[in-house]
Design a protein around this motif. Structure first.
Motif, PDB file in Angstrom:
ATOM      1  N   VAL A   8       0.845  -1.167  -0.035  1.00  0.00           N
ATOM      2  CA  VAL A   8      -0.032   0.187   0.302  1.00  0.00           C
ATOM      3  C   VAL A   8       0.604   1.127  -0.072  1.00  0.00           C
ATOM      4  O   VAL A   8       0.339   2.179  -0.213  1.00  0.00           O
ATOM      5  CB  VAL A   8      -1.032   0.023   0.948  1.00  0.00           C
ATOM      6  CG1 VAL A   8      -2.341  -1.139   0.937  1.00  0.00           C
ATOM      7  CG2 VAL A   8      -0.182   0.454   2.096  1.00  0.00           C
ATOM      8  N   ARG A  14      -3.019   5.295   2.239  1.00  0.00           N
ATOM      9  CA  ARG A  14      -4.040   4.487   1.596  1.00  0.00           C
ATOM     10  C   ARG A  14      -5.150   3.947   2.250  1.00  0.00           C
ATOM     11  O   ARG A  14      -6.171   3.083   1.742  1.00  0.00           O
ATOM     12  CB  ARG A  14      -3.151   3.610   0.621  1.00  0.00           C
ATOM     13  CG  ARG A  14      -3.182   3.588  -0.269  1.00  0.00           C
ATOM     14  CD  ARG A  14      -2.864   4.539  -0.947  1.00  0.00           C
ATOM     15  NE  ARG A  14      -0.836   4.999  -0.796  1.00  0.00           N
ATOM     16  CZ  ARG A  14       0.058   6.324  -1.139  1.00  0.00           C
ATOM     17  NH1 ARG A  14      -0.585   6.714  -1.809  1.00  0.00           N
ATOM     18  NH2 ARG A  14       1.084   6.405  -0.933  1.00  0.00           N
ATOM     19  N   HIS A  17      -8.421   3.684   0.411  1.00  0.00           N
ATOM     20  CA  HIS A  17      -8.296   2.765  -1.355  1.00  0.00           C
ATOM     21  C   HIS A  17      -8.519   1.811  -0.557  1.00  0.00           C
ATOM     22  O   HIS A  17      -9.350   0.839  -0.799  1.00  0.00           O
ATOM     23  CB  HIS A  17      -6.655   3.203  -1.040  1.00  0.00           C
ATOM     24  CG  HIS A  17      -6.948   4.539  -2.329  1.00  0.00           C
ATOM     25  ND1 HIS A  17      -5.722   4.772  -2.888  1.00  0.00           N
ATOM     26  CD2 HIS A  17      -7.622   5.696  -1.700  1.00  0.00           C
ATOM     27  CE1 HIS A  17      -5.912   6.166  -3.433  1.00  0.00           C
ATOM     28  NE2 HIS A  17      -7.101   6.288  -2.830  1.00  0.00           N
ATOM     29  N   ALA A 243      -2.817   6.551  -5.837  1.00  0.00           N
ATOM     30  CA  ALA A 243      -2.370   5.731  -5.482  1.00  0.00           C
ATOM     31  C   ALA A 243      -1.761   5.134  -5.106  1.00  0.00           C
ATOM     32  O   ALA A 243      -0.777   5.829  -5.257  1.00  0.00           O
ATOM     33  CB  ALA A 243      -3.266   4.744  -6.867  1.00  0.00           C
ATOM     34  N   SER A 244      -1.524   3.571  -4.643  1.00  0.00           N
ATOM     35  CA  SER A 244      -0.424   3.065  -4.060  1.00  0.00           C
ATOM     36  C   SER A 244       0.249   3.145  -5.127  1.00  0.00           C
ATOM     37  O   SER A 244      -0.134   2.771  -6.822  1.00  0.00           O
ATOM     38  CB  SER A 244       0.006   1.839  -3.726  1.00  0.00           C
ATOM     39  OG  SER A 244       0.582   1.144  -3.554  1.00  0.00           O
TER      40      SER A 244
END
Length: 255
Positions: A8, A14, A17, A243-244
């Motif tokens: 992550v 995150r 997410h 995002a990762s």
């Protein structure tokens, strides 16, 4: 049951997410890497709200691994055996949902050659020893995580560019193969012959251009490999905002 692995690259950044992805996909077990936080700052409440228990080995600003499960977690190891002086948070292992699982964050090793690469190779040797020991249990074992190894040139967008990178050097790849020679099956490759399919893309234009590497893997003991019915790389989270740089790898086991 479903087992997923996801680097992550900062759980603090995150957490949203992770919550969104687990709600959508409902994996039974999630193996996380590169938390970049200590245990006391892990978002336990968000994870529990999503329906998971968590076992965490953290480290401030670097490394860190976790196991999330819809079932009870019996932790069996909080570090990779073989070096009592190694304090980096890179390995956690447990029994849960009828399987033995480990979340692995293998050292990057760059620049190679040098002390960081020596540490990577020694870590892989220790992992092989532990993997061999786990086979003797004859349990269903899944060793998942960011292996920082692209097993072949088919797993790299530009093999020439990465020929001397620690992720692709022959010594790295030979140690990854050594895990398979023990009897472990690399889940995605066992079910797919596609070339140039990736789980990691650097920031910038890499994801848009599909300039990636496949370095996140799920290794299955024979007892797990006999039960695998699917393995996929879910690129959806990689397209999300902030995002990762990695995306989840997911396998289905008939247990």
């Amino acid at each position: 049951m479903t087992v997923a692995t996801w680097n992550v690259n900062s759980i603090k950044q995150r957490a949203g997410h992770l919550a969104a992805w687990t709600r959508q996909t409902q994996p039974d077990v999630v193996l996380l890497q590169e938390l970049k936080c200590t245990e006391d700052s892990f978002p336990y409440m968000e994870v529990q709200a999503a329906g998971y228990e968590a076992a965490v080995i953290g480290q401030k600003s670097y490394n860190g691994v976790a196991l999330l499960s819809k079932g009870e977690i019996e932790v069996t190891a909080t570090a990779l055996p073989g070096d009592d002086d190694d304090t980096q948070a890179r390995y956690i292992e447990a029994r849960t949902c009828g399987v033995r699982v480990a979340s692995i964050y293998l050292p990057n090793g760059n620049p190679a050659d040098g002390p960081k690469y020596d540490y990577k190779l020694a870590w892989m040797d220790r992992l092989r020893a532990r993997a061999e020991e786990l086979l003797r249990s004859e349990e269903i074992v899944v060793l998942g995580g960011d292996y920082n190894c692209a097993p072949t040139d088919d797993d790299v967008y530009d093999p020439g560019r990465f020929a001397d990178d620690a992720l692709c050097k022959p010594q790295t790849r030979s140690r990854f193969r050594a895990l398979q020679y023990l009897g472990y099956t690399e889940a995605w490759r066992a079910l797919h012959s596609d070339r140039h399919v990736y789980s990691y893309w650097d920031y910038g234009a890499a994801f848009r251009n599909d300039d990636g590497l496949r370095i996140d893997h799920l290794l299955l003991s024979p007892q797990a490999a006999d039960r695998v019915s699917d393995c996929r790389i879910d690129t959806t989270p990689r397209a999300w905002e902030k995002a990762s740089d990695h995306t989840p790898v997911v396998c289905e086991l008939d247990v």
